[in-house]
Scaffold this motif. Sequence first.
Motif, PDB file in Angstrom:
ATOM      1  N   SER A   6       0.838  -1.192   0.000  1.00  0.00           N
ATOM      2  CA  SER A   6       0.000   0.000   0.000  1.00  0.00           C
ATOM      3  C   SER A   6       0.879   1.250   0.000  1.00  0.00           C
ATOM      4  CB  SER A   6      -0.925   0.031   1.220  1.00  0.00           C
ATOM      5  OG  SER A   6      -1.920  -0.972   1.110  1.00  0.00           O
ATOM      6  N   ASP A  68      -5.187   6.369   7.607  1.00  0.00           N
ATOM      7  CA  ASP A  68      -4.823   5.642   6.390  1.00  0.00           C
ATOM      8  C   ASP A  68      -4.084   4.355   6.708  1.00  0.00           C
ATOM      9  OD1 ASP A  68      -5.924   7.696   4.894  1.00  0.00           O
ATOM     10  OD2 ASP A  68      -4.005   8.706   4.564  1.00  0.00           O
ATOM     11  N   GLN A  72      -5.654   0.636   5.884  1.00  0.00           N
ATOM     12  CA  GLN A  72      -4.943  -0.235   4.953  1.00  0.00           C
ATOM     13  C   GLN A  72      -4.410  -1.488   5.630  1.00  0.00           C
ATOM     14  OE1 GLN A  72      -4.437   0.058   1.428  1.00  0.00           O
ATOM     15  NE2 GLN A  72      -6.202   1.377   1.868  1.00  0.00           N
TER      16      GLN A  72
END
Length: 237
Positions: A6, A68, A72
């Motif tokens: 990611s 984030d 993820q």
Amino acid sequence: MKHFFSIIGGMGTQATESYLHLLNQRTPAHHDQDYLNYILVNHATVPDRTAYILDHTKPNPLPDLLEDIKQQSLLKPDFFTLPCNTAHYFYDQLQAATDVPILHMPREAVEQIKISYPTAKRVGLIATNGTLHDGVYDHEIQAAGFEVVKPTAEIRDETMNLIYHDIKENGTVNANRYHHILAQMVNTLKSDIVILGCTELSVAQEQAGNHSYPVMDAQSVLVDRTIELAERNRQSK
């Protein structure tokens, strides 16, 4: 999707685009299926990192970055990349929030200097004022046994104009300004090698790399490390 990583990007978007372009360009691929699996989080609305580092009354980017990372992590990527040098101010807090390893761009760049420029002693650094202030690169450079060469106030101002006015605001690279910055770091301040410690400077190098000054592009190094780790994970599982 299996065997993916990611990317926590969008800081800024044009710099992330440059990272992706180099990533796909350098991946050894002859078919669609040879390219790497990844998820891009282009979080363009993350508050400005330099503004916060220099003035903690400004909006803090950390909550957005932590969100984030946590979101993820639920998808179980093999690793994270963070193609924003200044965001590494928060690296320890971000890594503490996940068991998934996060590649450390400044550390990888400095390690590459030892390989590519083994005789270097004085390592120059051009970056945002936030990165120059937070000392992330200073620590890595000194730990590797090099002397840190910081830009003068004039060079800092010129670099911030290149990053914020030319690239972030107008989407252009002033090649003369970029080359003048490098000339001052190498010829005036006697740097043996200059680290490009901002991904907008990586954009400048990509578009105006027609010069002979010795530079270590941190984003370019991150691209190579990303490919190496992704290929190794894909082959070993």
